[in-house]
Design a protein around this motif. Structure first.
Motif, PDB file in Angstrom:
ATOM      1  N   LEU A   1      12.905  43.983  34.362  1.00 53.54           N
ATOM      2  CA  LEU A   1      13.778  44.883  35.108  1.00 53.54           C
ATOM      3  C   LEU A   1      14.357  44.226  36.348  1.00 53.54           C
ATOM      4  O   LEU A   1      15.432  44.597  36.824  1.00 53.54           O
ATOM      5  CB  LEU A   1      13.008  46.140  35.534  1.00 53.54           C
ATOM      6  N   SER A   2      13.651  43.250  36.894  1.00 51.59           N
ATOM      7  CA  SER A   2      14.079  42.611  38.123  1.00 51.59           C
ATOM      8  C   SER A   2      15.207  41.629  37.851  1.00 51.59           C
ATOM      9  O   SER A   2      15.379  41.134  36.741  1.00 51.59           O
ATOM     10  CB  SER A   2      12.895  41.879  38.763  1.00 51.59           C
ATOM     11  N   VAL A   3      15.979  41.351  38.902  1.00 53.39           N
ATOM     12  CA  VAL A   3      17.049  40.363  38.796  1.00 53.39           C
ATOM     13  C   VAL A   3      16.424  38.992  38.580  1.00 53.39           C
ATOM     14  O   VAL A   3      15.427  38.646  39.219  1.00 53.39           O
ATOM     15  CB  VAL A   3      17.904  40.359  40.070  1.00 53.39           C
ATOM     16  N   PRO A   4      16.981  38.151  37.699  1.00 52.75           N
ATOM     17  CA  PRO A   4      16.405  36.823  37.460  1.00 52.75           C
ATOM     18  C   PRO A   4      16.355  35.973  38.729  1.00 52.75           C
ATOM     19  O   PRO A   4      17.092  36.204  39.680  1.00 52.75           O
ATOM     20  CB  PRO A   4      17.366  36.211  36.431  1.00 52.75           C
ATOM     21  N   ASN A   5      15.462  34.983  38.722  1.00 55.79           N
ATOM     22  CA  ASN A   5      15.375  34.061  39.854  1.00 55.79           C
ATOM     23  C   ASN A   5      16.731  33.419  40.134  1.00 55.79           C
ATOM     24  O   ASN A   5      17.523  33.178  39.221  1.00 55.79           O
ATOM     25  CB  ASN A   5      14.354  32.964  39.563  1.00 55.79           C
ATOM     26  N   ASN A   6      16.983  33.150  41.420  1.00 54.35           N
ATOM     27  CA  ASN A   6      18.204  32.454  41.840  1.00 54.35           C
ATOM     28  C   ASN A   6      19.472  33.210  41.444  1.00 54.35           C
ATOM     29  O   ASN A   6      20.455  32.613  40.995  1.00 54.35           O
ATOM     30  CB  ASN A   6      18.239  31.032  41.273  1.00 54.35           C
ATOM     31  N   GLN A   7      19.425  34.531  41.569  1.00 50.28           N
ATOM     32  CA  GLN A   7      20.572  35.358  41.209  1.00 50.28           C
ATOM     33  C   GLN A   7      21.511  35.457  42.418  1.00 50.28           C
ATOM     34  O   GLN A   7      21.268  36.213  43.349  1.00 50.28           O
ATOM     35  CB  GLN A   7      20.103  36.751  40.783  1.00 50.28           C
ATOM     36  N   TYR A   8      22.572  34.681  42.400  1.00 50.11           N
ATOM     37  CA  TYR A   8      23.493  34.645  43.533  1.00 50.11           C
ATOM     38  C   TYR A   8      24.495  35.799  43.506  1.00 50.11           C
ATOM     39  O   TYR A   8      25.237  35.990  44.459  1.00 50.11           O
ATOM     40  CB  TYR A   8      24.251  33.315  43.557  1.00 50.11           C
ATOM     41  N   ASP A   9      24.524  36.546  42.418  1.00 50.57           N
ATOM     42  CA  ASP A   9      25.467  37.647  42.327  1.00 50.57           C
ATOM     43  C   ASP A   9      25.093  38.792  43.263  1.00 50.57           C
ATOM     44  O   ASP A   9      25.941  39.595  43.634  1.00 50.57           O
ATOM     45  CB  ASP A   9      25.518  38.151  40.880  1.00 50.57           C
ATOM     46  N   LEU A  10      23.814  38.858  43.655  1.00 50.61           N
ATOM     47  CA  LEU A  10      23.348  39.965  44.469  1.00 50.61           C
ATOM     48  C   LEU A  10      23.881  39.873  45.904  1.00 50.61           C
ATOM     49  O   LEU A  10      23.692  38.888  46.596  1.00 50.61           O
ATOM     50  CB  LEU A  10      21.816  39.974  44.504  1.00 50.61           C
ATOM     51  N   VAL A  11      24.559  40.931  46.322  1.00 48.80           N
ATOM     52  CA  VAL A  11      24.998  41.068  47.709  1.00 48.80           C
ATOM     53  C   VAL A  11      24.738  42.511  48.116  1.00 48.80           C
ATOM     54  O   VAL A  11      24.436  43.367  47.275  1.00 48.80           O
ATOM     55  CB  VAL A  11      26.492  40.723  47.881  1.00 48.80           C
ATOM     56  N   LEU A  12      24.848  42.779  49.411  1.00 43.18           N
ATOM     57  CA  LEU A  12      24.561  44.118  49.908  1.00 43.18           C
ATOM     58  C   LEU A  12      25.409  45.175  49.221  1.00 43.18           C
ATOM     59  O   LEU A  12      24.936  46.276  48.944  1.00 43.18           O
ATOM     60  CB  LEU A  12      24.786  44.155  51.419  1.00 43.18           C
ATOM     61  N   ALA A  13      26.623  44.832  48.909  1.00 43.15           N
ATOM     62  CA  ALA A  13      27.540  45.812  48.339  1.00 43.15           C
ATOM     63  C   ALA A  13      27.132  46.263  46.942  1.00 43.15           C
ATOM     64  O   ALA A  13      27.516  47.347  46.503  1.00 43.15           O
ATOM     65  CB  ALA A  13      28.959  45.236  48.305  1.00 43.15           C
ATOM     66  N   ASN A  14      26.376  45.432  46.201  1.00 47.40           N
ATOM     67  CA  ASN A  14      26.011  45.828  44.835  1.00 47.40           C
ATOM     68  C   ASN A  14      24.504  45.904  44.621  1.00 47.40           C
ATOM     69  O   ASN A  14      24.026  45.793  43.491  1.00 47.40           O
ATOM     70  CB  ASN A  14      26.646  44.887  43.807  1.00 47.40           C
ATOM     71  N   GLN A  15      23.729  46.112  45.690  1.00 45.56           N
ATOM     72  CA  GLN A  15      22.278  46.157  45.556  1.00 45.56           C
ATOM     73  C   GLN A  15      21.819  47.266  44.615  1.00 45.56           C
ATOM     74  O   GLN A  15      20.833  47.112  43.888  1.00 45.56           O
ATOM     75  CB  GLN A  15      21.612  46.345  46.920  1.00 45.56           C
ATOM     76  N   HIS A  16      22.530  48.410  44.605  1.00 44.93           N
ATOM     77  CA  HIS A  16      22.112  49.524  43.759  1.00 44.93           C
ATOM     78  C   HIS A  16      22.283  49.199  42.277  1.00 44.93           C
ATOM     79  O   HIS A  16      21.574  49.753  41.433  1.00 44.93           O
ATOM     80  CB  HIS A  16      22.914  50.774  44.109  1.00 44.93           C
ATOM     81  N   LYS A  17      23.188  48.309  41.962  1.00 42.61           N
ATOM     82  CA  LYS A  17      23.372  47.878  40.578  1.00 42.61           C
ATOM     83  C   LYS A  17      22.093  47.277  40.013  1.00 42.61           C
ATOM     84  O   LYS A  17      21.775  47.448  38.831  1.00 42.61           O
ATOM     85  CB  LYS A  17      24.515  46.849  40.518  1.00 42.61           C
ATOM     86  N   TYR A  18      21.342  46.585  40.869  1.00 39.37           N
ATOM     87  CA  TYR A  18      20.127  45.900  40.429  1.00 39.37           C
ATOM     88  C   TYR A  18      18.848  46.636  40.833  1.00 39.37           C
ATOM     89  O   TYR A  18      17.749  46.146  40.551  1.00 39.37           O
ATOM     90  CB  TYR A  18      20.093  44.488  41.011  1.00 39.37           C
ATOM     91  N   GLY A  19      18.980  47.766  41.491  1.00 39.67           N
ATOM     92  CA  GLY A  19      17.780  48.469  41.941  1.00 39.67           C
ATOM     93  C   GLY A  19      17.017  47.699  42.981  1.00 39.67           C
ATOM     94  O   GLY A  19      15.787  47.678  42.982  1.00 39.67           O
ATOM     95  N   VAL A  20      17.738  47.070  43.902  1.00 37.79           N
ATOM     96  CA  VAL A  20      17.126  46.239  44.947  1.00 37.79           C
ATOM     97  C   VAL A  20      17.104  47.024  46.257  1.00 37.79           C
ATOM     98  O   VAL A  20      18.121  47.540  46.700  1.00 37.79           O
ATOM     99  CB  VAL A  20      17.915  44.918  45.109  1.00 37.79           C
ATOM    100  N   LEU A  21      15.933  47.074  46.875  1.00 42.57           N
ATOM    101  CA  LEU A  21      15.775  47.816  48.114  1.00 42.57           C
ATOM    102  C   LEU A  21      16.355  47.054  49.296  1.00 42.57           C
ATOM    103  O   LEU A  21      16.492  45.836  49.261  1.00 42.57           O
ATOM    104  CB  LEU A  21      14.289  48.107  48.356  1.00 42.57           C
ATOM    105  N   SER A  22      16.635  47.759  50.370  1.00 39.94           N
ATOM    106  CA  SER A  22      17.368  47.170  51.497  1.00 39.94           C
ATOM    107  C   SER A  22      16.609  46.072  52.215  1.00 39.94           C
ATOM    108  O   SER A  22      17.183  45.333  52.997  1.00 39.94           O
ATOM    109  CB  SER A  22      17.724  48.267  52.519  1.00 39.94           C
ATOM    110  N   SER A  23      15.294  45.987  51.999  1.00 38.58           N
ATOM    111  CA  SER A  23      14.505  45.018  52.744  1.00 38.58           C
ATOM    112  C   SER A  23      14.911  43.583  52.464  1.00 38.58           C
ATOM    113  O   SER A  23      14.490  42.672  53.149  1.00 38.58           O
ATOM    114  CB  SER A  23      13.017  45.208  52.453  1.00 38.58           C
TER     115      SER A  23
END
Length: 292
Positions: free
Chosen positions: A198-220
């Protein structure tokens, strides 16, 4: 002194670099008079020193309030984390800090879990800080930290009696997170089955604050965020958020349809809650629901 208290979220990436250096070494014994071992308990003659000695006899874990950098930032080859400093506790607030740690950490887990996962040492500190000011013009202050031999609690100073309920809940989340971080590093805990998928793969550079909800990533992840992260950081972010946030608030923020657009927050949350309740007898959300 007045402790510099940052916002709720800090740089979890700083923890990840040294994550698997948090190994528990062979336990030492409490020193007898005339011996010359690494640590000697008690470190003083306060009433809380008796509690610290009893804690050691129960868990083979040293609670220390007198220490230096070799106790948290060195291994066999030298320094581990550049610019890390952990300042010994203000002795006037140790008793209060120990009470807080029992209520918000030690007393919330089954005895069998504590016996299996207790770190080698717990450092009581008035301040935990990483100074990157020469490069990033920032100094990062931490409520708690996982280092070479164990964990540290960094709020044992004159600001502790003045902390708000929200700040105390945050401190609980950080204490629980670093405890789990050390346990994972030592191989005493397993991740929930299916979490890494379920987690984003290692070294996932696509993740930015604007799309954190797409990956279920918390603000921390996003306070002073510098680069890629892995599923361990993702998992520990859930530990800190769950154990610092009551169930109603968690449901009304991360689990709403407007935020949980792909259902990943709910999937990760329920996976973690159910896995540790079933396999370890631990209700993580009950920790978040505690009142400070």
């Amino acid at each position: 002194m007045h402790h510099k208290f940052l916002l709720k979220y800090y740089l979890l990436v700083l923890f990840m670099v040294g994550l698997f250096a948090c190994h528990k070494e062979e336990p030492l014994v409490v020193s007898k008079p005339g011996t010359n071992l690494l640590y000697s308990l008690p470190q003083g003659d306060h009433p809380y020193d008796n509690d610290i000695v009893q804690f050691y006899h129960k868990y083979n874990c040293f609670i220390l309030y007198k220490f230096d950098s070799v106790d948290y930032n060195y291994n066999m080859t030298g320094i581990v984390r550049s610019k890390l400093s952990i300042t010994p506790a203000d002795s006037n607030y140790i008793a209060q800090a120990l009470t807080f740690m029992h209520k918000n950490l030690f007393d919330v887990y089954p005895e069998s879990f504590l016996q299996k996962t207790m770190p080698f040492s717990i450092l009581l500190s008035s301040e935990i800080m990483i100074d990157t000011s020469q490069v990033f013009t920032q100094r990062y202050y931490f409520d708690a930290y996982c280092s070479q031999r164990g964990i540290s609690f960094g709020l044992v100073n004159d600001s502790f009696p003045e902390l708000t309920t929200q700040q105390l809940n945050q401190a609980r989340g950080w204490l629980n997170m670093v405890y789990w971080q050390a346990a994972l590093a030592n191989g005493h805990l397993s991740y929930p089955d299916g979490f890494t998928a379920l987690s984003v793969p290692n070294n996932q550079y696509d993740l930015v604050l604007a799309n954190q909800h797409k990956y279920g990533v918390l603000s921390s992840f996003f306070s002073h965020y510098f680069g890629p992260y892995d599923y361990t950081a993702d998992f520990l972010s859930y530990i800190i958020e769950i154990t610092s946030t009551d169930s109603t608030t968690f449901a009304n923020t991360w689990l709403t349809p407007q935020v949980d657009i792909n259902g990943l927050y709910k999937k990760k949350y329920e996976l973690i809650i159910n896995y540790y309740k079933t396999n370890y007898g631990i209700n993580l959300q009950a920790i978040g629901d505690l009142k400070n």
